[in-house]
Design an enzyme around this catalytic site. Structure first.
Site, PDB file in Angstrom:
ATOM      1  N   GLY A 137     -49.815  23.442 103.562  1.00 28.78           N
ATOM      2  CA  GLY A 137     -49.962  22.384 104.582  1.00 28.78           C
ATOM      3  C   GLY A 137     -51.375  21.852 104.703  1.00 28.78           C
ATOM      4  O   GLY A 137     -51.636  20.874 105.406  1.00 28.78           O
ATOM      5  N   TYR A 159     -39.785  38.541 102.683  1.00 31.00           N
ATOM      6  CA  TYR A 159     -39.966  37.345 103.513  1.00 31.00           C
ATOM      7  C   TYR A 159     -39.447  37.587 104.939  1.00 31.00           C
ATOM      8  O   TYR A 159     -38.382  38.161 105.139  1.00 31.00           O
ATOM      9  CB  TYR A 159     -39.267  36.134 102.898  1.00 31.00           C
TER      10      TYR A 159
END
Lengths: 300, 300, 300
Positions: free
Chosen positions: C215, C53
């Site tokens: 999203g 990440y």
């Protein structure tokens, strides 16, 4: 040569010779004997047949060579297949190609293979295709009888999906010892459908047919094949391969599932290319580079 | 008539009568009783229902006929289903069709079926559709309670894929005894997805709904249906079938998975066509000829 | 907050905080510490990481905050992942993204994660992606060594299909305790492919990544997303939700598989929205209304 233990008293050579096209090679019986002996000299001891190859002629061509020198038999493992009924001038009653995995057909086909191959036993008999009309109990009965009669030592399947393998295995008192499947850089289905994972889970080594995509890696002009060919060329240079097909073999051999490629060539130089691939090392990144070229997109 | 043993003390008639469209047949209660008796006379002892058939009316129509002659009950096996909630004038609060496999709904639905069918017990209760919102523990709790209360003797599923069957089975202390699936010459999905193989592996006989493709084998004009219809006609002549639908039934009955076709007709002559199919024999090549016509390509 | 028991001595908070984008939030070490403490204050005790990440930076940013107040460690469960090798300025030798599940890489990656996170142990280590080049024995060897060394308490997978999960599990002497998968109203694949059913069968709770579709539920303008957004709005009004994302969390939390959503936000108000979703109830019909809006068709 590497050898893979498939059962307590059965080993296959890592590179397997495939006789699919034997009838097309126009070899005399002496030529065929020479080919077999050259394979054995190089350590290739496993030969892959099917009843139907060459319109039901390849087993016999091989068997004639074997009859000339029966002592070769004990140095080799013979694999053959049954379960497809092909339309053929020899079977004029057949209107279409179809499958037959009845007890009667399996036993008759195995007996025919024994006769054609001039041998007393088949090392491994495979069901050639998953049969949507299969009665697994009939297959089990046939396999058990052939084993008890000493005609077939071990059994496996070819082109079986996971559910089909599980079904048949659940009816058998012994383990299926291989699944012969199509695997090549341009045919990834068995990676995607979990067939290879199933082999790993059952700890059985898959045999790979058409490892070169039926020759398409050399010649096909579609976008995907070109991408794969370019990448094979690039990786081939990195690992010191002599030819495109050698990179493909090295790619297959690198996989942890212990894939056993079937080399279906009558030319010793193509067979040698495969054998020498055992000395090459495709590393993990290179393996994925070829995979990515085939898929046309990076991994997630 | 053939009978299939589904459990120690449960047999189904090989041909099952389906009441899906009972409400459309515009039968009086006497007519319905006659239909039931004619089926029983011919050896059809298994009747297939669902709570929702005919906008929640078919079970009741059948039950009214049964109430006229309660002695018929012990000669038959009643199958019904639950788990779908349909939009209906009877349930104005429902905005969409959805599934409900909660313990409460399964038990309420079974109780409602008992009342509608005028019977003390259901032979086999099926979950009608795999529910993506299923809590398998709740289903298990409902099934166990219904069994202990003597309201339902055995349980099964309908339209379940392999993974869904495995999940539910893993929560149950007894075996699911069937999977009722759509199978016809133009709907081969359950051959291809391994559902039928799973039935063979679990040694359970599948029930087949819409064996005639909802009538499309007679009328559909798409290329595939025409191909299948022509082949059914050809094979029908070979085996001495009286009609297209009889060939379809014979095709289903020939399969080794012991498929039990559901005949959803209110006309005795159509039902007789199915029964007489038990005397016909579709051989292996013919079975594949119909398969090939449906797929539009030969087997590999 | 609800807590889910994953093993005898391991509980996860039902809402999990995801650190995927930590590097993008431009937080100081003090800010990060505050974020962690605010999560813990609200009962969120489980934090989801991966080695990769933020281009291999997020674990370290988190670990720096943890180093400021080491006592926080014992109040939390740390999940991290390994098995992907990303192209990165830090690894210039990599030509493509690929997977590495070799024993060496798993152990090195876990050691690196321990160092970055400033901790002595990882609660749960996941294989990040199913690796078509996986040697399950090597993975098992790595997991066993890491467990024996006390460096990792439990193991799981992420994005594994059924067959891949089964394969790896069959090589392990202990149970995989979760499968972290993508689930959202616009990503239903794991409902359709049986991954969630497999979790239910193994009685393990799945973690859900990208519960808001990255999203897209707020912004995407394709037909499907608009349909889903409208339905979420409608259901949101019925259940008293404050926002679209809260309906999505409530939809996920309602499912009987005990899905644990990963909230990947650095803003406490978005995190609170998820926590408050625990008090909302999406009923069965509403759950299916959202499913239907996503599929664009009623259930069968």
């Amino acid at each position: 040569m590497q050898y893979i233990k498939l059962a307590e008293d059965l080993k296959f050579s890592r590179i397997i010779h495939g006789l699919w096209r034997l009838a097309d090679w126009n070899l005399s019986t002496n030529d065929t004997q020479t080919l077999i002996e050259q394979c054995l000299d190089r350590g290739i001891t496993t030969f892959d047949h099917a009843d139907i190859y060459g319109n039901y002629s390849c087993e016999k061509l091989f068997g004639q060579a074997l009859a000339q020198k029966p002592s070769l038999r004990e140095s080799m493992q013979l694999v053959t297949k049954c379960g497809i009924k092909l339309t053929s001038d020899k079977y004029p009653e057949r209107k279409i190609n179809f499958y037959d995995t009845s007890k009667e057909h399996i036993i008759n086909s195995a007996n025919e293979s024994l006769k054609n191959l001039n041998t007393d036993y088949i090392d491994v008999l495979l069901l050639h295709r998953p049969d949507p009309f299969m009665d697994p109990q009939e297959v089990a009965d046939a396999f058990i009888q052939l084993k008890e009669e000493g005609k077939v030592r071990y059994f496996g399947v070819s082109n079986f999906k996971r559910s089909q393998f599980d079904l048949l295995q659940s009816f058998l008192p012994f383990s299926l010892i291989t699944n012969q499947i199509e695997v090549s850089p341009t045919y990834l289905n068995h990676f995607e459908e979990g067939t290879i994972e199933q082999c790993q889970q059952h700890k059985i080594a898959p045999m790979a047919w058409s490892p070169l995509g039926g020759g398409s890696i050399f010649t096909a002009e579609d976008e995907r094949s070109i991408r794969v060919r370019n990448k094979l060329t690039e990786i081939g240079e990195e690992i010191g391969a002599k030819s495109l097909d050698q990179v493909v073999y090295a790619w297959l051999l690198a996989h942890p599932a212990t894939i056993m490629p079937i080399v279906g060539s009558g030319k010793m130089n193509r067979i040698d290319v495969a054998i020498q691939a055992l000395d090459l090392k495709v590393n993990r990144m290179q393996w994925f580079q070829i995979l990515e070229a085939s898929k046309g997109r990076p991994v997630d």
